[in-house]
Design an enzyme around this catalytic site. Structure first.
Site, PDB file in Angstrom:
ATOM      1  N   GLY A 131       0.844  -1.205   0.000  1.00 16.98           N
ATOM      2  CA  GLY A 131       0.000   0.000   0.000  1.00 16.98           C
ATOM      3  C   GLY A 131       0.874   1.249   0.000  1.00 16.98           C
ATOM      4  O   GLY A 131       1.832   1.335   0.754  1.00 16.98           O
ATOM      5  N   ARG A 165       0.826  -4.947  -5.005  1.00 12.63           N
ATOM      6  CA  ARG A 165       1.023  -6.126  -4.158  1.00 12.63           C
ATOM      7  C   ARG A 165       1.186  -7.277  -5.143  1.00 12.63           C
ATOM      8  O   ARG A 165       0.202  -7.781  -5.680  1.00 12.63           O
ATOM      9  CB  ARG A 165      -0.196  -6.361  -3.263  1.00 12.63           C
ATOM     10  CG  ARG A 165      -0.535  -5.169  -2.358  1.00 12.63           C
ATOM     11  CD  ARG A 165      -1.634  -5.528  -1.376  1.00 12.63           C
ATOM     12  NE  ARG A 165      -2.236  -4.365  -0.746  1.00 12.63           N
ATOM     13  CZ  ARG A 165      -1.707  -3.700   0.290  1.00 12.63           C
ATOM     14  NH1 ARG A 165      -0.564  -4.070   0.793  1.00 12.63           N
ATOM     15  NH2 ARG A 165      -2.344  -2.665   0.810  1.00 12.63           N
ATOM     16  N   SER A 166       2.431  -7.673  -5.412  1.00 15.12           N
ATOM     17  CA  SER A 166       2.696  -8.627  -6.493  1.00 15.12           C
ATOM     18  C   SER A 166       2.386 -10.064  -6.086  1.00 15.12           C
ATOM     19  O   SER A 166       3.005 -10.611  -5.177  1.00 15.12           O
ATOM     20  CB  SER A 166       4.160  -8.516  -6.937  1.00 15.12           C
ATOM     21  OG  SER A 166       4.441  -9.488  -7.908  1.00 15.12           O
ATOM     22  N   GLY A 209       5.943  -2.280   3.471  1.00 19.17           N
ATOM     23  CA  GLY A 209       5.574  -2.829   4.779  1.00 19.17           C
ATOM     24  C   GLY A 209       5.954  -4.286   4.924  1.00 19.17           C
ATOM     25  O   GLY A 209       6.899  -4.749   4.263  1.00 19.17           O
ATOM     26  N   ASP A 210       5.219  -5.018   5.751  1.00 18.48           N
ATOM     27  CA  ASP A 210       5.663  -6.388   6.062  1.00 18.48           C
ATOM     28  C   ASP A 210       5.643  -7.313   4.842  1.00 18.48           C
ATOM     29  O   ASP A 210       6.540  -8.142   4.682  1.00 18.48           O
ATOM     30  CB  ASP A 210       4.903  -6.977   7.264  1.00 18.48           C
ATOM     31  CG  ASP A 210       3.412  -7.067   7.063  1.00 18.48           C
ATOM     32  OD1 ASP A 210       2.908  -6.499   6.072  1.00 18.48           O
ATOM     33  OD2 ASP A 210       2.746  -7.707   7.896  1.00 18.48           O
ATOM     34  N   THR A 233       6.295  -6.511   1.819  1.00 16.78           N
ATOM     35  CA  THR A 233       7.480  -6.157   1.028  1.00 16.78           C
ATOM     36  C   THR A 233       8.725  -6.856   1.589  1.00 16.78           C
ATOM     37  O   THR A 233       9.538  -7.409   0.840  1.00 16.78           O
ATOM     38  CB  THR A 233       7.681  -4.625   1.076  1.00 16.78           C
ATOM     39  OG1 THR A 233       6.474  -4.014   0.633  1.00 16.78           O
ATOM     40  CG2 THR A 233       8.850  -4.170   0.228  1.00 16.78           C
ATOM     41  N   THR A 278       4.510   2.313   5.439  1.00 16.63           N
ATOM     42  CA  THR A 278       3.120   1.846   5.544  1.00 16.63           C
ATOM     43  C   THR A 278       2.394   2.752   6.532  1.00 16.63           C
ATOM     44  O   THR A 278       2.992   3.184   7.522  1.00 16.63           O
ATOM     45  CB  THR A 278       3.025   0.382   6.032  1.00 16.63           C
ATOM     46  OG1 THR A 278       1.676   0.118   6.458  1.00 16.63           O
ATOM     47  CG2 THR A 278       3.944   0.076   7.214  1.00 16.63           C
ATOM     48  N   ASP A 336       0.203   1.754   8.508  1.00 18.52           N
ATOM     49  CA  ASP A 336      -0.269   0.943   9.647  1.00 18.52           C
ATOM     50  C   ASP A 336       0.628   1.004  10.884  1.00 18.52           C
ATOM     51  O   ASP A 336       0.184   0.673  11.983  1.00 18.52           O
ATOM     52  CB  ASP A 336      -0.404  -0.531   9.230  1.00 18.52           C
ATOM     53  CG  ASP A 336      -1.474  -0.732   8.169  1.00 18.52           C
ATOM     54  OD1 ASP A 336      -2.253   0.208   7.924  1.00 18.52           O
ATOM     55  OD2 ASP A 336      -1.523  -1.828   7.580  1.00 18.52           O
ATOM     56  N   ASP A 378       2.907  -1.002  11.811  1.00 20.39           N
ATOM     57  CA  ASP A 378       2.873  -2.317  12.456  1.00 20.39           C
ATOM     58  C   ASP A 378       4.192  -3.078  12.369  1.00 20.39           C
ATOM     59  O   ASP A 378       4.207  -4.308  12.507  1.00 20.39           O
ATOM     60  CB  ASP A 378       1.730  -3.159  11.855  1.00 20.39           C
ATOM     61  CG  ASP A 378       1.859  -3.306  10.346  1.00 20.39           C
ATOM     62  OD1 ASP A 378       2.686  -2.595   9.744  1.00 20.39           O
ATOM     63  OD2 ASP A 378       1.128  -4.123   9.773  1.00 20.39           O
ATOM     64  N   GLY A 438      -5.827  -0.126   9.220  1.00 18.57           N
ATOM     65  CA  GLY A 438      -4.785  -0.705  10.070  1.00 18.57           C
ATOM     66  C   GLY A 438      -4.673  -2.208   9.875  1.00 18.57           C
ATOM     67  O   GLY A 438      -3.966  -2.866  10.614  1.00 18.57           O
ATOM     68  N   ARG A 439      -5.403  -2.731   8.902  1.00 22.72           N
ATOM     69  CA  ARG A 439      -5.437  -4.184   8.641  1.00 22.72           C
ATOM     70  C   ARG A 439      -5.685  -4.923   9.944  1.00 22.72           C
ATOM     71  O   ARG A 439      -6.760  -4.805  10.499  1.00 22.72           O
ATOM     72  CB  ARG A 439      -4.127  -4.635   7.981  1.00 22.72           C
ATOM     73  CG  ARG A 439      -4.278  -5.951   7.226  1.00 22.72           C
ATOM     74  CD  ARG A 439      -2.963  -6.377   6.636  1.00 22.72           C
ATOM     75  NE  ARG A 439      -2.504  -5.487   5.591  1.00 22.72           N
ATOM     76  CZ  ARG A 439      -2.847  -5.594   4.311  1.00 22.72           C
ATOM     77  NH1 ARG A 439      -3.650  -6.544   3.919  1.00 22.72           N
ATOM     78  NH2 ARG A 439      -2.394  -4.761   3.419  1.00 22.72           N
ATOM     79  N   GLY A 495      -9.725  12.827  21.119  1.00 23.93           N
ATOM     80  CA  GLY A 495     -10.566  12.834  22.323  1.00 23.93           C
ATOM     81  C   GLY A 495     -11.763  11.904  22.194  1.00 23.93           C
ATOM     82  O   GLY A 495     -12.869  12.216  22.661  1.00 23.93           O
TER      83      GLY A 495
HETATM   84  O1  F6P Z   1      -1.398  -1.615   4.698  1.00 27.51           O
HETATM   85  C1  F6P Z   1      -1.997  -0.400   4.450  1.00 27.51           C
HETATM   86  C2  F6P Z   1      -3.485  -0.569   4.267  1.00 27.51           C
HETATM   87  O2  F6P Z   1      -4.053   0.694   3.966  1.00 27.51           O
HETATM   88  C3  F6P Z   1      -4.221  -1.241   5.425  1.00 27.51           C
HETATM   89  O3  F6P Z   1      -4.459  -0.345   6.478  1.00 27.51           O
HETATM   90  C4  F6P Z   1      -5.461  -1.745   4.732  1.00 27.51           C
HETATM   91  O4  F6P Z   1      -6.006  -2.839   5.419  1.00 27.51           O
HETATM   92  C5  F6P Z   1      -4.934  -2.158   3.381  1.00 27.51           C
HETATM   93  O5  F6P Z   1      -3.744  -1.429   3.168  1.00 27.51           O
HETATM   94  C6  F6P Z   1      -5.861  -1.906   2.232  1.00 27.51           C
HETATM   95  O6  F6P Z   1      -5.237  -2.342   1.078  1.00 27.51           O
HETATM   96  P1  F6P Z   1      -5.801  -2.097  -0.379  1.00 27.51           P
HETATM   97  O7  F6P Z   1      -5.715  -0.648  -0.677  1.00 27.51           O
HETATM   98  O8  F6P Z   1      -4.897  -2.910  -1.262  1.00 27.51           O
HETATM   99  O9  F6P Z   1      -7.216  -2.574  -0.370  1.00 27.51           O
END
Ligand code: F6P
Length: 323
Positions: free
Chosen positions: A12, A73-74, A103-104, A106, A127, A129, A131, A172-173, A187
């Protein structure tokens, strides 16, 4: 001796990726290294689609969201035959090191690539996220949480005017870190994230309190929470409190775009610079991160193994500030 490297963005997209690419290209120029920018992450490596990157290509990019190198995302890169093809392409182009921004997924891809390609790979954590273990803030996270709180500030105006309950779903997956900081920063009255298991019970008792107090409320739910997302949470509230005026707002991909914040751009610059330095220092299979304002290197295996833990002090702060 390194005189040619590859850089790509994968997974992403996230705000600040362009600032990171720019830092890679300018640092490489400083050390007389050529940079090939592969298009659409691992897909570009497989199909040998790249562009030679010069500082002028990045001239008007530091403030832009998205990624000038595009991202993907290959699925093909999960197959050995395509990884072999990518390794062949890099060899033909005489590339001597790789910088992967993502991110992870990758970095899992980079680990799998080790069996086919002996080139060193250094990662930059990109990323929204946040994470990954080994950095306090991934590139994109700060901008995403600022986008979320800006949206919630606006939602709060209408919530307050109508005494409504808003359930706001954020990305945030399977990690709740966007939700957590956004909840503190905006808040919010309640937070539902995968890392905190007792949150539905807590929500039920808060609803009883709110019934007596009236007024508006903001509840933030992370997309990966076991409650099943904002619409399910809204149903739960309506069942417990039929008279409540409940609305749902799913923020979605607006969280992935926009101009990166200043902190994002600076972190991306530091990360890109140190990624090039890491290749020059002979490092491989490590992710550049910033922990307590210090540049760190974390092996890919560790960076992707566990999610960043919720810091107990943030959890405590949230419980006090959202009581
Ligand atoms: O990893 C980033 C992210 O935006 C996540 O928060 C979300 O779950 C996912 O990618 C969505 O991916 P896509 O845009 O491929 O549907």
């Amino acid at each position: 001796m390194i005189n040619k490297i590859a850089v790509f963005t994968s997974g992403g997209d996230s705000p600040g990726m362009n600032a990171c690419i720019r830092a890679v290209v300018l640092t490489a120029k400083h050390f007389n290294i050529d940079v090939l920018g592969y298009i659409k992450g691992y897909e570009g490596l497989i199909d040998n689609v790249y562009q030679k990157l010069l500082p002028e290509n990045l001239k008007d990019s530091v403030h832009r969201g998205g990624t000038i190198l595009k991202s993907a995302r290959s699925q093909r890169f999960m197959e050995e035959k395509f990884r072999l093809q990518a390794a062949e392409n890099l060899k033909k182009e005489d590339v001597q090191g790789i910088i992967a921004i993502g991110g992870d997924g990758t970095f899992k891809g980079a680990l799998a690539f080790e069996a086919q390609c002996s080139l060193p790979v250094i990662g930059c954590a990109g990323t929204i996220d946040n994470d990954l273990v080994g950095t306090d803030f991934t590139i994109g996270y700060d901008t995403a949480i600022n986008t979320v709180i800006e949206a919630i500030d606006k939602i709060r105006d209408t919530a307050q005017s109508h005494d409504r309950i808003f359930v706001v779903e954020v990305m945030g997956r399977d990690a709740g870190l966007i939700a957590l900081r956004s909840a503190i920063g905006s808040g919010a009255d309640a937070l539902l994230i995968p890392e905190l298991k007792s949150d539905m019970k807590e929500l039920a008792s808060k609803i009883e309190k709110w019934k007596k107090e009236g007024g508006s409320r903001i509840i933030i739910v992370s997309e990966g929470d076991e409650s099943g997302g904002a619409f399910k949470v809204a149903e739960f509230i309506k069942t417990a409190w039929p008279l409540a005026d409940v609305k749902v707002s799913v923020l979605g991909h607006i969280q992935r775009g926009g101009n990166p914040t200043c902190m994002e751009r600076v972190n991306a610059g530091i990360t890109g610079y140190h990624a090039v330095k890491a290749l020059l220092d002979g490092k491989k299979s490590e992710m550049v991160g910033i922990v307590n304002k210090t540049v760190t290197y974390t092996p890919f295996e560790k960076a992707v193994k566990h999610h960043t833990k919720i810091k107990p002090e943030l959890e405590l702060l949230l419980s006090v500030l959202s009581a």
